[in-house]
Design a protein around this motif. Structure first.
Motif, PDB file in Angstrom:
ATOM      1  N   MET A  46     -70.260 -26.384  22.716  1.00 16.62           N
ATOM      2  CA  MET A  46     -70.069 -27.071  21.537  1.00 16.62           C
ATOM      3  C   MET A  46     -72.081 -28.064  21.438  1.00 16.62           C
ATOM      4  N   TYR A  66     -74.065 -28.908  16.015  1.00 20.40           N
ATOM      5  CA  TYR A  66     -73.321 -29.713  16.136  1.00 20.40           C
ATOM      6  C   TYR A  66     -73.546 -31.555  16.066  1.00 20.40           C
ATOM      7  N   PHE A  72     -68.166 -33.758  16.021  1.00 20.61           N
ATOM      8  CA  PHE A  72     -68.899 -32.878  16.597  1.00 20.61           C
ATOM      9  C   PHE A  72     -69.706 -33.594  17.847  1.00 20.61           C
ATOM     10  N   VAL A 131     -63.664 -27.883  11.126  1.00 22.54           N
ATOM     11  CA  VAL A 131     -63.890 -27.029  11.901  1.00 22.54           C
ATOM     12  C   VAL A 131     -62.950 -25.890  10.535  1.00 22.54           C
ATOM     13  N   TYR A 132     -62.253 -26.843   9.968  1.00 23.09           N
ATOM     14  CA  TYR A 132     -60.954 -25.863   9.315  1.00 23.09           C
ATOM     15  C   TYR A 132     -62.068 -26.178   8.003  1.00 23.09           C
ATOM     16  N   ALA A 134     -64.899 -26.241   7.759  1.00 22.82           N
ATOM     17  CA  ALA A 134     -66.067 -25.344   7.635  1.00 22.82           C
ATOM     18  C   ALA A 134     -65.589 -23.808   7.916  1.00 22.82           C
ATOM     19  N   HIS A 135     -64.560 -23.155   7.895  1.00 21.92           N
ATOM     20  CA  HIS A 135     -63.829 -22.152   8.121  1.00 21.92           C
ATOM     21  C   HIS A 135     -63.029 -22.032   5.901  1.00 21.92           C
ATOM     22  N   CYS A 147     -68.422 -20.923   7.409  1.00 30.17           N
ATOM     23  CA  CYS A 147     -68.860 -20.220   7.810  1.00 30.17           C
ATOM     24  C   CYS A 147     -69.171 -18.424   7.606  1.00 30.17           C
ATOM     25  N   CYS A 154     -70.379 -21.299  13.636  1.00 33.24           N
ATOM     26  CA  CYS A 154     -68.732 -21.406  13.565  1.00 33.24           C
ATOM     27  C   CYS A 154     -67.629 -19.876  15.010  1.00 33.24           C
ATOM     28  N   ILE A 157     -68.093 -22.603  17.565  1.00 40.27           N
ATOM     29  CA  ILE A 157     -67.622 -24.447  17.642  1.00 40.27           C
ATOM     30  C   ILE A 157     -66.464 -23.904  17.995  1.00 40.27           C
ATOM     31  N   SER A 158     -65.564 -23.150  17.425  1.00 44.70           N
ATOM     32  CA  SER A 158     -64.211 -22.766  17.746  1.00 44.70           C
ATOM     33  C   SER A 158     -63.238 -22.430  19.117  1.00 44.70           C
ATOM     34  N   LEU A 161     -63.571 -25.366  20.880  1.00 41.68           N
ATOM     35  CA  LEU A 161     -62.317 -26.552  20.433  1.00 41.68           C
ATOM     36  C   LEU A 161     -60.738 -25.535  21.202  1.00 41.68           C
TER      37      LEU A 161
END
Length: 185
Positions: A46, A66, A72, A131-132, A134-135, A147, A154, A157-158, A161
């Motif tokens: 990250m 980040y 982040f 992240v959610y 971003a997606h 993303c 993306c 960072i995924s 996680l």
């Protein structure tokens, strides 16, 4: 007659405890190493994530880092703190392998493991929400999914996680094992 049988059962349980406790201590050490790898890799992944996309010309560019999002940044700090704690706790875990009957230090580890798991869960949950977004984005809030444009950002960072959530599962196992080891005495 029953008192003699109870004493024999208790004596047989105490002879099995050192071997079982040593096995639990070795498994504790291995799981701590797995958690160190997960949290440290998550913090590094990250913390080194950034991507730049050109917009029309080379002089106008969009950049994703980040550090642009406080969630982040908190994620990186939380994973770093937990990584340092886990590295320091490896010494205590080695001590438990040598002296498997120690109880006070196991209670201390349960306390600090619980606090570290809470910090790690908070950091991972905060980052997971971003992240959610971003997606998927959020049309009502005018937040667009980024993303499709920032693929590498993306993916990293995924992946960070995933490593952090693996470490959370390891913490759950560590706390459970320590609680069982304490209760066996």
């Amino acid at each position: 007659m029953k008192a003699v049988q109870v004493e024999r059962v208790e004596a047989s349980n105490t002879t099995a405890n050192p071997a079982v406790n040593k096995g639990v201590s070795i498994l504790d050490f291995i799981l701590r190493i797995v958690a160190v790898i997960g949290t440290l890799a998550s913090a590094i992944a990250m913390g080194t994530t950034n991507e730049t996309l050109p917009f029309f010309t080379q002089f106008i560019q969009f950049r994703a880092q980040y550090s642009d999002l406080p969630s982040f940044t908190f994620f990186v700090i939380a994973n770093s703190i937990v990584s340092v704690y886990l590295i320091l706790s490896l010494f205590l875990s080695i001590y438990h392998i040598v002296r498997s009957e120690s109880r006070v230090s196991r209670i201390a580890l349960v306390f600090f493991d619980s606090a570290s798991m809470a910090l790690l869960t908070a950091g991972a949950s905060a980052a997971a929400a971003i992240v959610y977004l971003a997606h998927k984005g959020n049309v009502r809030a005018n937040w667009f999914a980024i993303c499709q444009q920032f693929n590498t950002f993306c993916e990293r960072i995924s992946g960070a996680l995933i490593g952090s959530f693996i470490a959370i599962v390891v913490f759950i196992l560590l706390i459970s094992m320590s609680a069982v080891a304490i209760s066996r005495r």
